[in-house]
Design a protein around this motif. Sequence first.
Motif, mmCIF file in Angstrom:
data_model
loop_
_atom_site.group_PDB
_atom_site.id
_atom_site.type_symbol
_atom_site.label_atom_id
_atom_site.label_comp_id
_atom_site.label_asym_id
_atom_site.label_seq_id
_atom_site.Cartn_x
_atom_site.Cartn_y
_atom_site.Cartn_z
ATOM 1 N N ARG A 7 0.833 -1.197 0.000
ATOM 2 C CA ARG A 7 0.000 0.000 0.000
ATOM 3 C C ARG A 7 0.875 1.258 0.000
ATOM 4 O O ARG A 7 0.661 2.179 -0.757
ATOM 5 N N LYS A 11 1.545 4.216 -2.981
ATOM 6 C CA LYS A 11 1.370 5.647 -2.697
ATOM 7 C C LYS A 11 2.636 6.409 -3.045
ATOM 8 O O LYS A 11 2.582 7.447 -3.691
ATOM 9 N N TRP A 14 3.082 6.749 -6.769
ATOM 10 C CA TRP A 14 2.254 7.789 -7.376
ATOM 11 C C TRP A 14 2.825 9.176 -7.068
ATOM 12 O O TRP A 14 2.886 10.035 -7.899
ATOM 13 N N ASN A 24 0.090 16.437 -13.437
ATOM 14 C CA ASN A 24 -0.783 15.321 -13.127
ATOM 15 C C ASN A 24 -1.601 14.931 -14.342
ATOM 16 O O ASN A 24 -1.863 15.744 -15.227
ATOM 17 N N ASP A 27 -6.642 16.293 -12.310
ATOM 18 C CA ASP A 27 -6.853 17.040 -11.074
ATOM 19 C C ASP A 27 -8.317 17.441 -11.043
ATOM 20 O O ASP A 27 -8.729 18.298 -11.827
ATOM 21 N N GLN A 29 -11.252 19.086 -8.836
ATOM 22 C CA GLN A 29 -11.518 19.883 -7.634
ATOM 23 C C GLN A 29 -13.028 20.047 -7.496
ATOM 24 O O GLN A 29 -13.635 20.815 -8.249
ATOM 25 N N LEU A 46 -9.949 14.614 -6.674
ATOM 26 C CA LEU A 46 -8.945 13.581 -6.963
ATOM 27 C C LEU A 46 -7.775 14.154 -7.745
ATOM 28 O O LEU A 46 -7.958 15.019 -8.600
ATOM 29 N N SER A 47 -6.618 13.689 -7.421
ATOM 30 C CA SER A 47 -5.432 13.994 -8.229
ATOM 31 C C SER A 47 -4.718 12.695 -8.530
ATOM 32 O O SER A 47 -4.486 11.898 -7.621
ATOM 33 N N SER A 235 -10.295 4.377 -4.911
ATOM 34 C CA SER A 235 -9.269 4.366 -5.948
ATOM 35 C C SER A 235 -8.008 3.770 -5.355
ATOM 36 O O SER A 235 -7.762 3.880 -4.159
ATOM 37 N N GLU A 240 -4.102 -2.581 -2.881
ATOM 38 C CA GLU A 240 -4.806 -1.718 -1.920
ATOM 39 C C GLU A 240 -6.281 -2.059 -1.864
ATOM 40 O O GLU A 240 -6.889 -2.101 -0.791
ATOM 41 N N LEU B 3 -7.927 4.954 0.627
ATOM 42 C CA LEU B 3 -7.131 4.595 -0.539
ATOM 43 C C LEU B 3 -6.975 5.713 -1.554
ATOM 44 O O LEU B 3 -6.185 5.630 -2.464
ATOM 45 N N LYS B 4 -7.762 6.749 -1.378
ATOM 46 C CA LYS B 4 -7.676 7.843 -2.341
ATOM 47 C C LYS B 4 -6.315 8.508 -2.255
ATOM 48 O O LYS B 4 -5.752 8.639 -1.182
ATOM 49 N N THR B 5 -5.855 8.944 -3.377
ATOM 50 C CA THR B 5 -4.615 9.705 -3.361
ATOM 51 C C THR B 5 -4.920 11.113 -2.880
ATOM 52 O O THR B 5 -6.032 11.591 -3.015
ATOM 53 N N THR B 6 -3.931 11.740 -2.311
ATOM 54 C CA THR B 6 -4.143 13.083 -1.790
ATOM 55 C C THR B 6 -4.285 14.066 -2.945
ATOM 56 O O THR B 6 -3.422 14.103 -3.821
ATOM 57 N N PRO B 7 -5.383 14.848 -2.976
ATOM 58 C CA PRO B 7 -5.512 15.805 -4.059
ATOM 59 C C PRO B 7 -4.359 16.798 -4.037
ATOM 60 O O PRO B 7 -3.997 17.312 -2.986
ATOM 61 N N THR B 8 -3.801 17.013 -5.163
ATOM 62 C CA THR B 8 -2.693 17.952 -5.264
ATOM 63 C C THR B 8 -3.242 19.339 -5.518
ATOM 64 O O THR B 8 -4.149 19.506 -6.326
#
Lengths: 343, 295
Positions: A7, A11, A14, A24, A27, A29, A46-47, A235, A240, B3-8
Amino acid sequence: MPTGESREFSKSKWKGSCNQFMENLFDFQSLSLMYGTVVGVNDLQLSLPKGAYALIGPNGAGKSTLIGLITGSLRPTLGSLSVLGENPRRSSTFQQRIGVCPATELLVHGVTSKQWLVLLIRMCGWSKRLANQRADEVLEQVGLADARNQCIHTYSLGMRQRCKLAQAIAHEPELLILDEPFNGLDPIGRHQMGDLLIDWAKSGKSLLLASHVLHEVERITDSFLLIFGGRLLASGTTGELRRLLADLPQDIIIQSETTDRLASLLAEKPWIRALHRDKQANRLVLTVDSPMKLYDALANWASSGTVSIKRISGSDGDISTLFKLLISRHRGERAYRNTGAHS
Amino acid sequence: MSLKTTPTKFSELSGTTNSKNPLGGSLVRLLKAVPGVIEYELSRSFKPARIAMFLMMILIPTALLISVAYQVPEQLKNDQQTNLVFSMLLYALVPQILTMLAMLVLASPIVHTEIEGQSWIYSLVRYQGRRALLLGRYFVAVLWTSCAGVVVTSISVPFLPLNQPLQTWGTISLLCILASLAYGALFALIGVLFQKRVMVISFLYALVVEGVLAWLPAVINQLTIAYRLRSILFRWVGLDSDRLFQSNELVQNGMVATDPTGWVQIVWVLAISAGLLAIALWLVETIQYSFQSEL
């Protein structure tokens, strides 16, 4: 089951690619889109760095709407998005960086695949000579070189899908977006399409693949975006997601010759939500809040000879089961009723 | 979900702009793309159905004009009034009705047929793709229609009782091209604006505005394409002397422009065509069409 390292690894992978390319893939928002009062996409945040991703969801989940937003053909009602660092609806260079293979049937009549491809390549601003050359190359790539002068409407479904793929990659995009590319394909066609997409992903270019054919998707990428009701349910990588699966409540069936003892031991545990004993079949049907704890306990009891276990059936960790679990959780159901579990 | 990626944050992103477009600017790319669409559309056009339609477009008005011409008594064939009537008839049938209807059929559904045929998405995801498609198909429609008009005129004129057949042929042919350009732009704009019943709307517009309003003895008729085309006809065919021109009933009722030459009206028609086409090109990139099932 995957370990914690996997996991963390994904991360950091990425994150690392973010730093490396400084751009990216997506992205989002607070991205939302409404069709009147119907929610198409709901507050996506999400990014993601560049890479290959599978967008998984049932019909009506919002996959096509999200693709519409990503390609710039739909305008978000709220929020904003950036794809490959650009606003899809405002950038003049964005369209040449993406290739789209839609889900709909290719209904072009009286035109050969080469003519059609040349048109679409020339629409990107290529000269006639280069467009002809590129059309030949790409038809070769998708295995349609011999049928290049054949009318598209005479093609089989698989050939039409490959033709759609050819137009999507013809102008050499950075990001390839495919909506249900396996639709209507026979097993050989599916395999060939899968191979083509694997090659694409291996080439280092980005890929977004919307599908509900889960095992083919797993072949191509191990990064998933699970979408339902316009919301992103989860995601992450296969590892994961499998770990998430292990943490989610689910039904597990245990076959044992010591069901009485096992039932009494399990009944004391706080993570057992429900327990049903089928004496004739020598089995216990459990609803478990934390399957990982159950597996630990069973391993201990079995190794110490406290109980004997013949068989454990339950969620096998495949993406299909996970998806059902996540939907179940999204709908507010307390535990996923596992009807299709296999040992 | 963990599990989500951190928003940039957007501010954290650097280098988000893409490299310069190697294929040139917007206009260059559009100009490169349009010939591709024209070539493709022309190659698709040479099919039995389109050729049959083209032949019908030619044969019906030609047959009608020649059959009417044969009904005219011999002694009236050199009359100034007969000349004017036949010039008007030729104008009404060819640049006005034939061209208008042909453009209605060919230019109105440019966007609609793409959406219906599930192929809109392919131009949508190409930069300037929608504009290239619209322009390319517009020019092909203009080409087919003006060709049909010129062929009908060329076949009919020798059989008609006209004092100046060559001048009439030239003027009517020019009017066919101008009418194709103007009506094509008009119907393309209607096609871009309306996604449903576009042919019906175009037909109603043609009937009400170009058919009725254009013939009202009021200033409003100056807003129509038919007024401009008619004015060119009156200046260049039949009423070539100022005395005849000024004494004509239509001129006196303000249904024809009184400019000393027809060139002003040609500029008007070209300006109207360019204006309508520019609006259509702007809208086709801006409007969000309902084709969600496509994706």
